[in-house]
Design a protein around this motif. Structure first.
Motif, PDB file in Angstrom:
ATOM      1  N   GLU A 171       0.829  -1.207   0.000  1.00  0.00           N
ATOM      2  CA  GLU A 171       0.000   0.000   0.000  1.00  0.00           C
ATOM      3  C   GLU A 171       0.862   1.254   0.000  1.00  0.00           C
ATOM      4  OE1 GLU A 171      -2.619  -0.678   3.276  1.00  0.00           O
ATOM      5  OE2 GLU A 171      -3.466  -2.415   2.229  1.00  0.00           O
ATOM      6  N   GLU A 174       2.079   1.867  -3.390  1.00  0.00           N
ATOM      7  CA  GLU A 174       1.040   2.385  -4.278  1.00  0.00           C
ATOM      8  C   GLU A 174       0.720   3.846  -3.954  1.00  0.00           C
ATOM      9  OE1 GLU A 174      -1.979  -0.532  -3.794  1.00  0.00           O
ATOM     10  OE2 GLU A 174      -1.152  -1.821  -5.362  1.00  0.00           O
ATOM     11  N   ASP A 175       0.734   4.154  -2.667  1.00  0.00           N
ATOM     12  CA  ASP A 175       0.479   5.542  -2.271  1.00  0.00           C
ATOM     13  C   ASP A 175       1.546   6.482  -2.803  1.00  0.00           C
ATOM     14  OD1 ASP A 175      -1.731   4.695  -1.016  1.00  0.00           O
ATOM     15  OD2 ASP A 175      -0.891   4.730   1.012  1.00  0.00           O
ATOM     16  N   PRO A 180       1.673  -0.656 -10.705  1.00  0.00           N
ATOM     17  CA  PRO A 180       1.596  -2.028 -10.174  1.00  0.00           C
ATOM     18  C   PRO A 180       2.835  -2.846 -10.519  1.00  0.00           C
ATOM     19  CG  PRO A 180      -0.493  -1.390 -11.156  1.00  0.00           C
ATOM     20  CD  PRO A 180       0.468  -0.282 -11.446  1.00  0.00           C
ATOM     21  N   PHE A 184       5.526  -4.433  -7.971  1.00  0.00           N
ATOM     22  CA  PHE A 184       5.899  -5.836  -8.001  1.00  0.00           C
ATOM     23  C   PHE A 184       7.411  -5.998  -8.050  1.00  0.00           C
ATOM     24  CE2 PHE A 184       6.972  -9.684 -10.394  1.00  0.00           C
ATOM     25  CZ  PHE A 184       6.484 -10.604  -9.494  1.00  0.00           C
TER      26      PHE A 184
ATOM     27  N   MET B   1      -0.614  -0.605 -18.195  1.00  0.00           N
ATOM     28  CA  MET B   1      -0.513  -2.068 -18.071  1.00  0.00           C
ATOM     29  C   MET B   1      -0.701  -2.493 -16.636  1.00  0.00           C
ATOM     30  SD  MET B   1       2.766  -4.359 -19.015  1.00  0.00           S
ATOM     31  CE  MET B   1       2.802  -6.068 -18.541  1.00  0.00           C
ATOM     32  N   THR B   2      -1.590  -3.400 -16.429  1.00  0.00           N
ATOM     33  CA  THR B   2      -1.748  -3.917 -15.076  1.00  0.00           C
ATOM     34  C   THR B   2      -0.812  -5.090 -14.895  1.00  0.00           C
ATOM     35  OG1 THR B   2      -3.657  -4.953 -16.027  1.00  0.00           O
ATOM     36  CG2 THR B   2      -4.057  -3.310 -14.324  1.00  0.00           C
ATOM     37  N   ALA B   3      -0.301  -5.218 -13.710  1.00  0.00           N
ATOM     38  CA  ALA B   3       0.672  -6.303 -13.537  1.00  0.00           C
ATOM     39  C   ALA B   3       0.456  -7.049 -12.236  1.00  0.00           C
ATOM     40  CB  ALA B   3       2.083  -5.743 -13.589  1.00  0.00           C
ATOM     41  N   ALA B   4       1.385  -7.924 -11.999  1.00  0.00           N
ATOM     42  CA  ALA B   4       1.224  -8.916 -10.956  1.00  0.00           C
ATOM     43  C   ALA B   4       1.118  -8.328  -9.559  1.00  0.00           C
ATOM     44  CB  ALA B   4       2.430  -9.825 -11.008  1.00  0.00           C
ATOM     45  N   ALA B   5       0.523  -9.105  -8.694  1.00  0.00           N
ATOM     46  CA  ALA B   5       0.569  -8.902  -7.264  1.00  0.00           C
ATOM     47  C   ALA B   5      -0.085  -7.625  -6.769  1.00  0.00           C
ATOM     48  CB  ALA B   5       1.988  -8.957  -6.728  1.00  0.00           C
ATOM     49  N   GLY B   6      -0.631  -6.808  -7.683  1.00  0.00           N
ATOM     50  CA  GLY B   6      -1.429  -5.705  -7.185  1.00  0.00           C
ATOM     51  C   GLY B   6      -2.731  -6.306  -6.691  1.00  0.00           C
ATOM     52  N   ARG B   8      -5.166  -4.439  -5.541  1.00  0.00           N
ATOM     53  CA  ARG B   8      -6.228  -3.458  -5.678  1.00  0.00           C
ATOM     54  C   ARG B   8      -6.916  -3.515  -7.019  1.00  0.00           C
ATOM     55  NH1 ARG B   8      -4.011   1.997  -2.846  1.00  0.00           N
ATOM     56  NH2 ARG B   8      -4.135   1.252  -0.706  1.00  0.00           N
ATOM     57  N   ASP B   9      -6.183  -4.006  -8.043  1.00  0.00           N
ATOM     58  CA  ASP B   9      -6.804  -3.992  -9.347  1.00  0.00           C
ATOM     59  C   ASP B   9      -7.648  -5.246  -9.590  1.00  0.00           C
ATOM     60  OD1 ASP B   9      -3.621  -4.591 -10.982  1.00  0.00           O
ATOM     61  OD2 ASP B   9      -4.843  -5.841  -9.682  1.00  0.00           O
TER      62      ASP B   9
END
Lengths: 273, 294
Positions: A171, A174-175, A180, A184, B1-6, B8-9
């Motif tokens: 978090e 992300e903040d 993403p 990672f 691009m969305t990726a791994a381990a998020g 929230r998505d």
């Protein structure tokens, strides 16, 4: 009570100590001590068949470890994002892959490959002519059968680590407007690294030591355990002990390292674990 | 691009696709190398042996009706595997008790690690070592020094049982240790404060509370013993053989694949039945799952 415990430890270690001890025997028989010598190591390393089997085992082990680690890690991350029946289905498959005995996995993959190749080979011959490529049992089929078991093991290990991760780190990242993928790569992956490495080492060792699955699907190739098994059948010499000692050192070193990596998670950043 | 381990998505369209991509390789492996092969085994088990060995499509129950032809392998497995499991539990329990209750905490971790290390060594080599120990130059040679001559230990049930206990002891020690370790030591004190003798405390408090560990260990060991090949192959020398040995023979020597397929289905069925029985009667309503390897 103490003496009982001591006796059990002797029981556990005596066989392994004997293998190593008699690998230095100069005599021709494994259990008949004639004096100290390295000659059986020399013979083992000069033995073309043993070295070929060792090379096959190393190659199969490295491929198995690499593929299982990558696929197992992806699966663990994917499952972390999954709920409901797909997740239960994967849980079930992972347990089945681990619980089905090696002898059955060996048989099942053997006849599946033979059936599949039997269907595809005429097609290949038709396409590329009689001298063209043909599918056959070999290293690739051993890798396939080994990856099945090990990807399940790696998934469990990486998932355990993921479950213990401190969510607040993600978090926070992300903040701070990390993408993403950035989160990672810079947060999650470093935290997972010990588990991934441990999974790699465990998979390699499993593949390096496995006899029964390879026995079915290796085709004309000998892996080192297959070579050892058939040597034992032909007669016991200290050469087997010498090869065995090398195998023991390799696998125990790797597994102790793996265990150390897995333990280190307790000391690492991981929160709730 | 969305990726791994998020996390929230989750639920977003792109997140779904990513998840599917992440799971795709494992799905391919499970499908092609687990489900499909097991399905092929089931199909084969109803087939006939081709004259040159292999498979001829057919639909008959002959293979299953003929299982008794390998009855000896089933009999050996179904008597020696439970016996081996029982012996394993009997040998493991006192050590697990020692580790959990008596051993000083300072060296406990070390002692536990020492239990598991031999288990990591290749099973083939560990059983080979017993071939040396029980073979003519091993224990029989020592015994002949004290006048006991011509004792044959390898290729006997005894050798196979020793190999089984040796091979799977750590797997039994750990679950028992865990169940004893969880045990509240104050219960033992309470029992002795109330005047119970040590043996009575053990029988009425310690043992019942650690039975779950014994059951978990037994299930693990039993399942692995059911599919055993190496131990009977090396220490039973063709005289004491298990279902696993019969399978190797059927697939690699006599090449009767359909019959071998039926034997492996029978093996899986017996294993499943024992797991289900265990879940029903031992774990009961607690809804716990035996966590096999991790």
């Amino acid at each position: 009570m103490r003496w009982y415990a001591l006796a059990i430890y002797v029981f556990l270690y005596l066989p392994i100590v004997l293998i190593v001890f008699f690998s230095f025997n100069s005599g021709r028989y494994a259990m008949d001590w004639q004096g100290f010598s390295f000659q059986w190591y020399g013979r083992a390393f000069a033995n073309r068949f043993a070295m070929q089997a060792l090379a096959t085992s190393l190659e199969v082990g490295l491929w198995t470890a690499a593929l299982s680690t990558v696929i197992g890690t992806l699966t663990a991350i994917g499952l972390e994002r999954t709920r409901g029946w797909p997740r239960r289905l994967f849980d079930g498959l992972i347990y089945v892959a681990i619980m089905v005995p090696g002898v059955v996995i060996g048989i099942a993959t053997l006849i599946a490959f033979v059936t599949l190749f039997g269907a595809l080979n005429p097609l290949l011959a038709h396409l590329f002519g009689p001298d063209g490529p043909q599918l056959a049992m070999g290293r690739a089929t051993v890798v396939g059968a080994h990856v099945l078991f090990n990807l399940a093991v790696v998934t469990l290990i990486v998932r355990a680590r993921l479950a213990g991760l401190d969510r607040s780190l993600i978090e926070a990242s992300e903040d701070l407007y990390a993408t993403p993928l950035g989160t990672f790569r810079q947060v999650v992956l470093p935290l997972l690294t010990p588990a991934i490495l441990a999974g790699f080492l465990l998979s390699f060792t499993f593949s390096f030591e496995d006899f029964i699955i390879a026995f079915f699907v290796a085709g004309p190739n000998n892996t080192l355990p297959i070579y050892i098994f058939s040597s034992i059948r032909r007669g016991i010499t200290p050469e087997i002990n010498a090869i065995g000692t090398v195998v023991l050192i390799v696998s125990l070193t790797l597994l102790i390292t793996a265990q150390f990596l897995l333990r280190s998670r307790d000391r690492a950043v991981a929160g709730k674990g | 691009m969305t990726a791994a381990a998020g996390t929230r998505d989750e639920g977003r369209g792109g997140g779904r696709a990513t998840t599917a991509l992440l799971l795709a390789p494992a799905s391919a492996f499970f499908l092609l190398l687990l489900l499909l092969p097991l399905a092929v085994v089931i199909v084969y088990s109803f087939g006939e042996r081709a004259p040159a060995g292999g498979y001829l499509p057919a639909f008959s129950f002959d293979n299953y009706l003929n299982l008794a032809a390998r009855g000896q392998a089933f009999l050996n497995t179904l008597t020696l595997a439970p016996l081996g499991t029982l012996l394993c539990a009997l040998v493991a329990y006192p050590l697990a008790y020692f580790l959990a209750v008596r051993a000083s905490p300072r060296i406990r971790t070390l002692l536990l690690v020492l239990v598991i290390v031999p288990f990591w060594a290749s099973q083939l080599l560990r059983i080979y070592a017993w071939l040396l120990i029980l073979g003519s130059k091993g224990i029989p040679a020592l015994l002949s020094l004290v006048g006991i001559e011509d004792l044959l230990l390898v290729n006997t049930r005894f050798a196979v049982l020793v190999g089984m206990v040796y091979g799977y002891l750590p797997l039994m020690i750990f679950p028992i240790y865990v169940s004893l370790e969880k045990l509240d030591k104050r219960l033992l004190e309470a029992s002795s404060d109330l005047g119970a003798r040590p043996w009575r405390t053990f029988l009425q408090v310690t043992l019942p509370m650690s039975l779950e560990g014994v059951a978990t260990g037994s299930l693990l060991v039993f399942i692995l013993l059911m599919g055993e090949f190496i131990i009977p192959a090396l220490l039973g020398g063709g005289k004491v053989f298990f279902i696993g040995n019969a399978l190797v023979d059927l697939f690699l020597q006599s090449r009767n694949w359909p019959y071998g397929a039926a034997v492996s289905i029978a093996l899986i069925a017996i294993m499943l039945a024992s797991i289900v029985t265990y879940m029903r009667f031992v774990l009961g309503k607690r809804g716990q799952r035996p966590n096999a390897f991790m």
